[in-house]
Design an enzyme around this catalytic site. Structure first.
Site, PDB file in Angstrom:
ATOM      1  N   LYS A   1     -53.773  53.394  65.957  1.00 54.44           N
ATOM      2  CA  LYS A   1     -51.736  52.017  66.189  1.00 54.44           C
ATOM      3  C   LYS A   1     -50.761  52.698  66.760  1.00 54.44           C
ATOM      4  CE  LYS A   1     -48.319  49.983  63.920  1.00 54.44           C
ATOM      5  NZ  LYS A   1     -47.780  49.814  63.038  1.00 54.44           N
TER       6      LYS A   1
ATOM      7  N   LYS B   1     -35.803  44.752  61.615  1.00 54.59           N
ATOM      8  CA  LYS B   1     -36.058  45.646  60.741  1.00 54.59           C
ATOM      9  C   LYS B   1     -34.500  45.282  60.317  1.00 54.59           C
ATOM     10  CE  LYS B   1     -40.235  48.301  61.151  1.00 54.59           C
ATOM     11  NZ  LYS B   1     -40.731  48.165  60.092  1.00 54.59           N
TER      12      LYS B   1
ATOM     13  N   ASP C   1     -43.561  55.207  65.667  1.00 54.44           N
ATOM     14  CA  ASP C   1     -45.579  54.205  64.983  1.00 54.44           C
ATOM     15  C   ASP C   1     -46.219  54.309  66.000  1.00 54.44           C
ATOM     16  OD1 ASP C   1     -45.510  52.287  63.090  1.00 54.44           O
ATOM     17  OD2 ASP C   1     -44.637  50.878  64.026  1.00 54.44           O
TER      18      ASP C   1
ATOM     19  N   GLU D   1     -46.835  43.701  62.780  1.00 54.00           N
ATOM     20  CA  GLU D   1     -47.836  43.905  63.293  1.00 54.00           C
ATOM     21  C   GLU D   1     -48.913  45.039  63.693  1.00 54.00           C
ATOM     22  OE1 GLU D   1     -45.265  45.830  62.886  1.00 54.00           O
ATOM     23  OE2 GLU D   1     -45.922  47.948  63.774  1.00 54.00           O
TER      24      GLU D   1
ATOM     25  N   ARG E   1     -51.771  45.642  62.131  1.00 58.76           N
ATOM     26  CA  ARG E   1     -52.769  44.827  61.692  1.00 58.76           C
ATOM     27  C   ARG E   1     -52.584  44.185  62.610  1.00 58.76           C
ATOM     28  NH1 ARG E   1     -50.363  42.918  56.157  1.00 58.76           N
ATOM     29  NH2 ARG E   1     -49.405  44.478  56.217  1.00 58.76           N
TER      30      ARG E   1
HETATM   31  N1  BES Z   1     -44.421  50.357  61.088  1.00 58.72           N
HETATM   32  C1  BES Z   1     -44.989  49.708  59.678  1.00 58.72           C
HETATM   33  C2  BES Z   1     -44.524  50.702  58.486  1.00 58.72           C
HETATM   34  C3  BES Z   1     -43.816  51.949  58.466  1.00 58.72           C
HETATM   35  C4  BES Z   1     -42.802  51.486  58.310  1.00 58.72           C
HETATM   36  C5  BES Z   1     -44.051  52.975  58.477  1.00 58.72           C
HETATM   37  C6  BES Z   1     -41.741  52.486  56.793  1.00 58.72           C
HETATM   38  C7  BES Z   1     -43.287  54.073  57.802  1.00 58.72           C
HETATM   39  C8  BES Z   1     -42.108  53.583  57.106  1.00 58.72           C
HETATM   40  C9  BES Z   1     -45.389  47.823  59.936  1.00 58.72           C
HETATM   41  O1  BES Z   1     -45.638  48.225  60.878  1.00 58.72           O
HETATM   42  C10 BES Z   1     -44.123  47.486  59.449  1.00 58.72           C
HETATM   43  O2  BES Z   1     -43.746  47.131  59.613  1.00 58.72           O
HETATM   44  N2  BES Z   1     -45.682  47.377  57.780  1.00 58.72           N
HETATM   45  C11 BES Z   1     -44.042  46.269  57.328  1.00 58.72           C
HETATM   46  C12 BES Z   1     -45.667  45.466  56.466  1.00 58.72           C
HETATM   47  C13 BES Z   1     -44.954  44.658  55.814  1.00 58.72           C
HETATM   48  C14 BES Z   1     -43.393  43.560  56.974  1.00 58.72           C
HETATM   49  C15 BES Z   1     -46.062  43.687  54.820  1.00 58.72           C
HETATM   50  C16 BES Z   1     -44.171  46.759  56.053  1.00 58.72           C
HETATM   51  O3  BES Z   1     -44.319  47.856  55.261  1.00 58.72           O
HETATM   52  O4  BES Z   1     -42.390  46.589  55.213  1.00 58.72           O
HETATM   53 ZN    ZN Z   2     -45.155  48.758  62.961  1.00 65.02          ZN
HETATM   54 MN    MN Z   3     -43.811  45.902  61.620  1.00 65.92          MN
END
Ligand code: BES
Ligand code: ZN
Ligand code: MN
Length: 501
Positions: A268, A280, A291, A352, A354
């Site tokens: 990714k 966010k 990321d 995003e 996935r």
């Molecule tokens: N890159 C993030 C995941 C992440 C968040 C990694 C914080 C490390 C620290 C990913 O793209 C994301 O935002 N995932 C969301 C998914 C949710 C919207 C289902 C998450 O984990 O909140």
């Molecule tokens: Zn992400």
């Molecule tokens: Mn994200």
């Protein structure tokens, strides 16, 4: 850093810093004993006096010890050596290198046998010493106009072996550890670079640069125009709100037989994740420059692979995009068609990872792989589940879990096997498309993996969620280079299988 091997008497070794171990029971290690004798009991006197605190990991640096050739001696307390575990060993080595790099020594000499863990062999020991040494020397200061620290003089570490028979094992351990160190350093630097420098285009350029380092490695880049023609609607939906075009980067290493099925690594590479329209919150959002650490680990592993010239075929794929809330950004509720033909209702544009991965995984199928492993900072839920110590491991084949867990243990870059049961799949149901891109709060890292599983049904596939392990926050903020060591060991094991055949 230069790593060497020697055998011979400690008090006769000329070195900037001699590292000796002290334990609860025997007090002085064989080396320490010899130094003690040569210096008329200096070490034992200091221990009696309590100058070296009796606690694992405590250290005492001695200068100008009489009658020995080394300029300095570093006494290291290993506690009850039978109880020395990996965690203690690693923090102890961190202490050792933080002193060595600042004490002015140009080189150091260490007796790996004296820091032996009951459950590990010499090669593990040497590998971890090198890993800690490299981690301690790693700096990312290319973007500071003035350097904060004086550059270290420390540039050579010598391993003193008690037995000539260990030579071959030690040599092999050093070359593997050096290759991993190189890969980790590349992964860390790519991770640490800010989003305004490390864009998808920058990653594509880095892949082209890497291909120049070895004739068996080549790089090709799929641009947005071609993605549209191919039908990569999921990947394109992520870059839609950004002025930075997405790139699908393919690095192809042909070290094996022509017809041998490749191992495929898919990273990714979201070079910055604002969340998109599902923006966010502001706190610590800067960390979303990390990321792309899955992609960085693919780069790092390719670099290690090239250094080791393993006799296998490996393809590294990086799905690179920037997730921004621009005027053309994807909106919650939008439905896109992935390369596989399956449609996705994007209920949250912050899920995003996935979306970029599913198209890359479908693309990966084209190579008829022996296995596909994706690596991604995929979910905050994985950080909640496993913290920063273990990478989350999901797979549709238990035998692949066994191989990856083993590699993680060998490398001390560990993963933990998580469930990927059918029971969780219904959380991804959508009223309007084949699936939704989110599965609710419960088991968030599992439903993310379930989403990916829908694109890898025909494959031997595993997913590594490195959201907790790829970088450190707080004062030590920075990329860790994980899981380059795990992946490199996994590939080393695959190469070893061929050599047996
Ligand atoms: N890159 C993030 C995941 C992440 C968040 C990694 C914080 C490390 C620290 C990913 O793209 C994301 O935002 N995932 C969301 C998914 C949710 C919207 C289902 C998450 O984990 O909140
Ligand atoms: Zn992400
Ligand atoms: Mn994200």
């Amino acid at each position: 850093m230069d790593y060497q091997i020697k055998t011979g008497n400690p008090e006769k070794q000329s070195s900037g810093c001699l590292v000796v171990s002290i334990t609860d029971k025997t007090k002085l290690s064989p080396t320490a004993k010899q130094i003690d004798q040569a210096s008329e009991g200096l070490l034992s006197k200091l221990i009696r006096r309590g100058d070296l605190e009796r606690k694992t990991g405590k250290i005492l640096l001695l200068n100008a010890v009489p009658n020995i050739k080394a300029q300095r001696v570093l006494m290291v307390h290993c506690g009850d050596s039978k109880e020395l575990d990996e965690g203690k060993f690693i923090s102890l080595m961190q202490n050792v290198f933080s002193v060595i790099k600042t004490c002015g020594a140009k080189d150091a000499l260490i007796f790996p046998d004296e820091f032996q863990l009951p459950e590990h062999e010499l090669d593990w020991n040497i590998a971890q010493i090198i890993s800690q040494c490299e981690d301690s020397l790693y700096q990312f200061n290319q973007l500071k106009s003035k350097q904060d620290n004086q550059p270290t003089k420390f540039s050579r570490l010598t391993f003193a072996l008690s037995n000539r028979d260990q030579l071959e094992e030690a040599q092999a351990a050093i070359s593997i550890a050096r290759a991993i160190a190189r890969g980790k350093s590349l992964a860390k630097t790519l991770g640490n670079l800010p989003g305004n420098i490390c864009t998808p285009g920058y990653l594509a350029d880095q892949a082209r640069e890497l291909a120049k380092t070895h004739k068996k490695l080549s790089t090709s880049v799929i641009e947005e125009k071609q993605m549209t023609e191919l039908g990569m609607g999921a990947l394109l939906s992520v870059s839609a709100g950004s002025i930075e075009p997405a790139k699908l980067i393919v690095m192809n290493y042909k070290g094996g037989k022509k017809d041998a099925a490749p191992q495929v690594l898919v990273g990714k590479g979201v070079t910055f994740d604002t969340g998109g329209i599902s923006l966010k919150p502001g706190a610590a959002m800067d960390e979303m420059k990390f990321d792309m650490c899955g992609a960085a680990s693919v780069f790092g592993t390719m670099a290690a692979l090239v250094a080791l010239e393993l006799p296998i075929n490996v393809i590294g794929i990086v799905a690179a995009a920037e997730n921004m809330p621009g005027g053309e950004a994807t909106k919650p509720g939008d439905i896109v068609t992935s390369l596989s033909g399956q449609t996705i209702e994007i209920l949250n544009t912050d899920a995003e990872g996935r979306l970029v991965l599913c198209d890359a995984l479908t693309y990966a199928e084209m190579f008829n792989p022996a296995a596909i492993i994706d690596i991604a900072t995929l979910t905050g839920a994985c950080v909640i589940a496993l913290g920063k110590h273990a990478t989350g491991l999901f797979t549709n084949q238990d035998s692949l879990a066994v191989e990856l867990l083993k590699a993680g243990n060998e490398a001390y870059d560990r993963a933990w096997h998580m469930p990927l049961w059918q029971d969780y799949q219904s959380q991804l149901d959508s009223n309007f498309a084949d699936m939704a891109n989110i599965g609710g709060r419960e088991g968030g890292s599992i439903t993310a993996a379930c989403f990916l599983a829908r694109y890898t049904k025909e494959q031997r596939w595993a997913h590594l969620d490195i959201a907790g392990t790829a970088w450190n926050s707080g004062k030590e903020k920075g990329a860790t280079g994980r899981p380059v060591a795990l992946l490199t060991h996994y590939l080393l094991d695959r190469a070893a299988e061929i050599e047996i055949d």
